[in-house]
Design a protein around this motif. Structure first.
Motif, mmCIF file in Angstrom:
data_model
loop_
_atom_site.group_PDB
_atom_site.id
_atom_site.type_symbol
_atom_site.label_atom_id
_atom_site.label_comp_id
_atom_site.label_asym_id
_atom_site.label_seq_id
_atom_site.Cartn_x
_atom_site.Cartn_y
_atom_site.Cartn_z
ATOM 1 N N SER A 241 1.100 -1.040 -0.022
ATOM 2 C CA SER A 241 -0.030 0.000 0.034
ATOM 3 C C SER A 241 0.776 1.238 -0.011
ATOM 4 O O SER A 241 2.072 1.202 0.202
ATOM 5 N N ARG A 242 0.286 2.451 -0.451
ATOM 6 C CA ARG A 242 0.983 3.724 -0.508
ATOM 7 C C ARG A 242 0.102 4.825 -0.337
ATOM 8 O O ARG A 242 -0.946 4.806 -1.066
ATOM 9 N N GLY A 243 0.633 5.697 0.434
ATOM 10 C CA GLY A 243 -0.427 7.047 0.411
ATOM 11 C C GLY A 243 -0.056 7.896 -0.487
ATOM 12 O O GLY A 243 1.246 8.153 -0.894
ATOM 13 N N PHE A 244 -0.871 9.061 -1.024
ATOM 14 C CA PHE A 244 -0.596 9.988 -1.898
ATOM 15 C C PHE A 244 -1.753 11.316 -1.335
ATOM 16 O O PHE A 244 -2.597 11.129 -0.745
ATOM 17 N N ALA A 245 -0.952 12.382 -1.438
ATOM 18 C CA ALA A 245 -1.739 13.674 -1.257
ATOM 19 C C ALA A 245 -2.247 14.238 -2.744
ATOM 20 O O ALA A 245 -1.523 14.506 -3.354
ATOM 21 N N LEU A 246 -3.482 14.340 -2.663
ATOM 22 C CA LEU A 246 -4.075 15.168 -3.789
ATOM 23 C C LEU A 246 -4.980 16.290 -3.463
ATOM 24 O O LEU A 246 -5.297 16.502 -2.036
ATOM 25 N N GLN A 247 -5.490 16.682 -4.563
ATOM 26 C CA GLN A 247 -7.000 17.841 -4.010
ATOM 27 C C GLN A 247 -7.912 17.678 -4.832
ATOM 28 O O GLN A 247 -8.234 16.630 -5.850
ATOM 29 N N ARG A 248 -9.237 17.715 -4.159
ATOM 30 C CA ARG A 248 -10.480 17.528 -4.806
ATOM 31 C C ARG A 248 -11.197 18.764 -4.465
ATOM 32 O O ARG A 248 -11.402 19.044 -3.526
ATOM 33 N N GLY A 249 -11.806 19.400 -5.645
ATOM 34 C CA GLY A 249 -12.299 20.702 -5.590
ATOM 35 C C GLY A 249 -11.762 21.706 -4.662
ATOM 36 O O GLY A 249 -12.218 22.482 -4.093
ATOM 37 N N GLY A 250 -10.315 21.573 -4.865
ATOM 38 C CA GLY A 250 -9.408 22.716 -4.180
ATOM 39 C C GLY A 250 -9.180 22.394 -2.902
ATOM 40 O O GLY A 250 -8.561 23.203 -2.137
ATOM 41 N N GLU A 251 -9.713 21.368 -2.317
ATOM 42 C CA GLU A 251 -9.419 21.029 -0.883
ATOM 43 C C GLU A 251 -8.359 19.864 -0.827
ATOM 44 O O GLU A 251 -8.346 18.539 -1.765
ATOM 45 N N PRO A 252 -7.429 19.956 -0.018
ATOM 46 C CA PRO A 252 -6.518 18.645 0.138
ATOM 47 C C PRO A 252 -7.091 17.420 0.702
ATOM 48 O O PRO A 252 -8.177 17.540 1.378
ATOM 49 N N VAL A 253 -7.034 16.266 -0.034
ATOM 50 C CA VAL A 253 -7.434 15.116 0.257
ATOM 51 C C VAL A 253 -6.283 14.056 0.027
ATOM 52 O O VAL A 253 -5.423 13.837 -0.862
ATOM 53 N N GLU A 254 -5.991 13.258 1.278
ATOM 54 C CA GLU A 254 -5.361 12.126 1.528
ATOM 55 C C GLU A 254 -5.766 10.881 0.613
ATOM 56 O O GLU A 254 -7.083 10.595 1.092
ATOM 57 N N ILE A 255 -5.293 10.148 -0.255
ATOM 58 C CA ILE A 255 -5.938 8.777 -0.692
ATOM 59 C C ILE A 255 -4.659 7.855 -0.563
ATOM 60 O O ILE A 255 -3.500 7.987 -0.126
ATOM 61 N N PHE A 256 -4.998 6.524 -0.880
ATOM 62 C CA PHE A 256 -3.992 5.495 -0.805
ATOM 63 C C PHE A 256 -4.232 4.468 -1.756
ATOM 64 O O PHE A 256 -5.431 4.329 -2.155
ATOM 65 N N LEU A 257 -3.381 3.517 -2.183
ATOM 66 C CA LEU A 257 -3.642 2.564 -2.934
ATOM 67 C C LEU A 257 -3.131 1.468 -2.315
ATOM 68 O O LEU A 257 -2.419 1.260 -1.297
ATOM 69 N N VAL A 258 -3.913 0.205 -2.505
ATOM 70 C CA VAL A 258 -3.565 -0.967 -2.117
ATOM 71 C C VAL A 258 -3.499 -1.973 -3.445
ATOM 72 O O VAL A 258 -4.108 -1.919 -4.249
ATOM 73 N N ARG A 259 -2.399 -2.722 -3.198
ATOM 74 C CA ARG A 259 -2.389 -3.976 -4.234
ATOM 75 C C ARG A 259 -2.066 -5.340 -3.434
ATOM 76 O O ARG A 259 -1.558 -5.420 -2.507
ATOM 77 N N ARG A 260 -2.824 -6.243 -4.190
ATOM 78 C CA ARG A 260 -2.576 -7.588 -3.864
ATOM 79 C C ARG A 260 -2.496 -8.501 -5.226
ATOM 80 O O ARG A 260 -3.886 -8.704 -5.761
ATOM 81 N N GLY A 261 -1.548 -9.029 -5.614
ATOM 82 C CA GLY A 261 -1.557 -9.588 -6.966
ATOM 83 C C GLY A 261 -2.040 -8.429 -7.979
ATOM 84 O O GLY A 261 -1.372 -7.472 -8.177
ATOM 85 N N ALA A 262 -3.085 -8.885 -9.022
ATOM 86 C CA ALA A 262 -3.664 -8.196 -9.861
ATOM 87 C C ALA A 262 -4.677 -7.238 -9.432
ATOM 88 O O ALA A 262 -4.955 -6.272 -10.159
ATOM 89 N N LEU A 263 -4.967 -7.241 -8.128
ATOM 90 C CA LEU A 263 -5.912 -6.292 -7.666
ATOM 91 C C LEU A 263 -5.333 -5.151 -7.208
ATOM 92 O O LEU A 263 -4.356 -4.927 -6.521
ATOM 93 N N VAL A 264 -5.712 -3.938 -7.902
ATOM 94 C CA VAL A 264 -5.235 -2.567 -7.198
ATOM 95 C C VAL A 264 -6.627 -1.839 -6.988
ATOM 96 O O VAL A 264 -7.411 -1.688 -7.782
ATOM 97 N N ARG A 265 -6.502 -1.350 -5.999
ATOM 98 C CA ARG A 265 -7.690 -0.310 -5.717
ATOM 99 C C ARG A 265 -7.227 1.010 -4.849
ATOM 100 O O ARG A 265 -6.159 0.949 -4.081
ATOM 101 N N GLY A 266 -7.971 2.039 -4.997
ATOM 102 C CA GLY A 266 -7.898 3.125 -4.184
ATOM 103 C C GLY A 266 -8.947 3.766 -3.440
ATOM 104 O O GLY A 266 -10.102 3.541 -3.750
#
Ligand code: FES
Length: 117
Positions: free
Chosen positions: A16-41
């Protein structure tokens, strides 16, 4: 907008890994998870008390790498859809992030998302 995050093979398997983005001008922390071929955020926001989930930077998974875990009160979430599997937010779930993978690179997709400044 399509925002590149990282390559699939830059994530551990499982990992897994975290990222900082913006949505509608507001900061939002998101993260990705991976297990084999499965990738979700998901948005890094526990539905119980709104805390960030990770117990150390980029560490969002339980020891076996099978579930997402909230470090604050131990809620558990499914990798594939973010639904709560146990703990104080049963019946709730994580907010999924729309992703696409092109040439091995994971992107966030959607008109509201922007890179962090
Ligand atoms: S804040 Fe996540 S389980 Fe309580």
């Amino acid at each position: 907008m399509m925002i590149p995050l990282c390559r699939v093979d830059e994530l551990n398997d499982p990992g897994s890994r975290g990222f900082a983005l913006q949505r509608g001008g507001e900061p939002v922390e998101i993260f990705l998870v991976r297990r084999g071929a499965l990738v979700r955020g998901y948005v890094n926001h526990c539905p119980h008390r709104g805390m960030p989930l990770e117990w150390q930077p980029d560490q969002f998974l339980d020891e076996a790498g099978e579930r997402i875990v909230c470090a604050t009160h131990g809620a558990l979430f499914a990798l594939e859809d973010g639904r709560c599997l146990g703990g104080p937010c049963r019946g709730a779930g994580l907010e999924p992030i729309p992703l696409s993978v092109e040439d091995g690179v994971i992107h966030v997709e959607g008109p509201d998302w922007e890179p962090a400044p």
